[in-house]
Design an enzyme around this catalytic site. Structure first.
Site, mmCIF file in Angstrom:
data_model
loop_
_atom_site.group_PDB
_atom_site.id
_atom_site.type_symbol
_atom_site.label_atom_id
_atom_site.label_comp_id
_atom_site.label_asym_id
_atom_site.label_seq_id
_atom_site.Cartn_x
_atom_site.Cartn_y
_atom_site.Cartn_z
ATOM 1 N N CYS A 212 -21.674 -14.221 42.657
ATOM 2 C CA CYS A 212 -22.483 -14.218 41.989
ATOM 3 C C CYS A 212 -23.028 -12.755 41.265
ATOM 4 O O CYS A 212 -22.392 -11.915 41.791
ATOM 5 C CB CYS A 212 -23.824 -15.014 42.456
ATOM 6 S SG CYS A 212 -24.341 -14.140 43.770
ATOM 7 N N CYS B 130 -23.446 -10.196 44.004
ATOM 8 C CA CYS B 130 -22.216 -9.825 44.823
ATOM 9 C C CYS B 130 -21.240 -8.998 43.936
ATOM 10 O O CYS B 130 -21.081 -7.864 44.343
ATOM 11 C CB CYS B 130 -21.342 -11.038 44.938
ATOM 12 S SG CYS B 130 -22.340 -12.397 45.776
#
Lengths: 76, 364
Positions: A10, A13
């Site tokens: 995501c 990350c």
């Protein structure tokens, strides 16, 4: 040195991944950066909230995006 | 880390300690003063937004008062800065509060709790624990690993997206504190009760097999010592991150709201979303479940719908189902839950939302 960035991919990350790459480049250290996306593998590392950074098997931070300066202190 | 001090003269040491205390106090003073000043400024601007937007619309652009165009433009010019300012303030405060909570700590709090008390606590912690839907799976694994009952885990997973600080702020700003309070309390209740029901149903066999057989590493807790300036930084980061991400949806939402405000006839929504249409609550929920929008975009639309005669319960039910249940989250949870369990989850939460919708329509 092996740096693992744990997270399903995501936005946070990706930010963590970039910060790690920037820190490695800034410090000029030899390191392989591995993305760990498999949840089972992440859990086996003892990580239960993402994003997380694991350096040579040692968990450095979980559940937040670390700052580049912070990562630099871990790898130098 | 503190530098090693050579054993020097004790008086200089005391002097440096004293100086450090003074410096710390000065720093505190600065933080408080700056905080008060910016909050004061914030209040002054906030309270003058309405006359300012009227001035721009009716005096500067010389649009007729009472015209459709005027109504729409003034709504847009007033609501956009108002909502942005409220959002910035609340996201900052929540960001600072969240610096006291981590998922690790929440897991520890919940680990020893029994079901009913656990459901209540999990729902409350769901509000303040930093959480994004992509970390739902690791969080689920961590809770299972810590032996937290399935129902308690669900209370957390329902409350975390449902009771959303952005939605809360917007409801407060656009519809008043009563609606915001209703949303907060019913959101929490649904999370508690739905989690409790799921716990009663004993659905553990419907967790994916690999999760139950998982031999995970020891869960670790990394504690960081944070100073107040770290926490304030976290608040600022939250503002940059969240406001930076949602402002575009917000402006779009307000623009749609402004259009509805100015051009859609007063009772247009009363027929489809009014109190008398009994089927409108379940229909709103069914339509809302697969939809995924962040709260920022949906609330201004909600306000406009309400102004045009839609019933509060119906609109709130629609909003709750849009933000609490979403297709992307179900897809990601599919990795750890069997489809049957996901279906039960959607059904139980959906029923809770439908019930809330009817309740509001009945009492408001």
């Amino acid at each position: 040195m092996e740096i693992k960035v744990c997270g399903p991919g995501c936005a946070s990350c990706e930010k963590t991944q970039k910060a790690v790459e920037a820190a490695v480049a800034a410090k000029g250290v030899q390191a392989t950066i591995v993305k760990v996306k498999d949840f089972q593998e992440i859990a086996q590392l003892g990580v239960f909230s993402t994003p997380a950074v694991v350096i040579d098997g040692q968990v450095k931070c979980v559940g937040r995006v670390p700052k580049q300066s912070e990562i630099e202190t871990w790898i130098s | 880390m503190e530098p090693l001090q050579s054993s020097g003269c004790s008086c200089t040491k005391e002097a440096t300690v004293g100086q450090a205390v003074i410096e710390k106090n000065v720093q505190w003073g600065k933080i408080i003063l700056l905080g008060l000043l910016s909050f004061g400024l914030w209040l002054v601007i906030y309270n003058n937004l309405e006359p300012f937007s009227s001035y721009i619309t009716y005096s500067f652009f010389e649009i007729n008062r009472g015209s459709q165009l005027g109504g729409a433009i003034q709504f847009f010019l007033y609501d956009t800065p108002k909502v942005m300012m409220l959002l910035t303030l609340i996201v900052f405060v929540i960001g600072v509060i969240r610096s006291f909570f981590t998922q690790e700590r929440t897991r520890q709090y919940l680990a020893g709790k029994r079901e009913t008390a656990g459901n209540v606590m999990a729902a409350l912690l769901g509000i303040v624990t930093p959480f994004c839907s992509c970390s739902a799976v690791p969080l689920f694994l961590g809770f299972v690993q810590a032996g937290i009952p399935l129902g308690v885990t669900f209370s957390f997973l329902i409350a975390a997206p449902m009771v959303n600080e952005i939605a809360l702020v917007l409801l407060y700003g656009l519809l008043g504190w009563k609606v915001a309070a209703l949303y907060l309390s019913t959101g929490l209740l649904i999370a508690m009760i739905a989690g409790w029901v799921i716990g009663r149903l004993k659905l553990e066999p419907w967790i994916e097999d690999w999760v139950r057989e998982m031999r995970a590493g020891e869960a670790l807790v990394l504690e960081r010592k944070l100073s107040w300036s770290d926490r304030i930084d976290q608040g600022k980061d939250a503002v940059l991150d969240i406001v930076g991400k949602v402002w575009i949806y917000m402006v779009a939402g307000i623009a749609v709201g402004a259009f509805i405000h100015g051009y859609v006839p007063e009772d247009f929504m009363a027929q489809i979303m009014g109190k008398d249409a009994w089927w409108s609550v379940p229909a709103a929920v069914v339509v809302g479940i697969p939809m995924y929008s962040n709260a920022a975009g949906i609330v201004p639309v909600v306000e406009a719908l309400l102004c045009k005669g839609a019933a509060l319960g119906t609109v709130l039910a629609f909003m709750m189902s849009v933000i609490a249940l979403s297709l992307p989250e179900m897809i990601i949870l599919r990795k750890v839950l069997k489809p049957k369990l996901i279906a039960v989850f959607v059904l139980v939460v959906g029923c809770g939302i439908v019930f809330t919708g009817y309740l509001f329509n009945a009492i408001v």
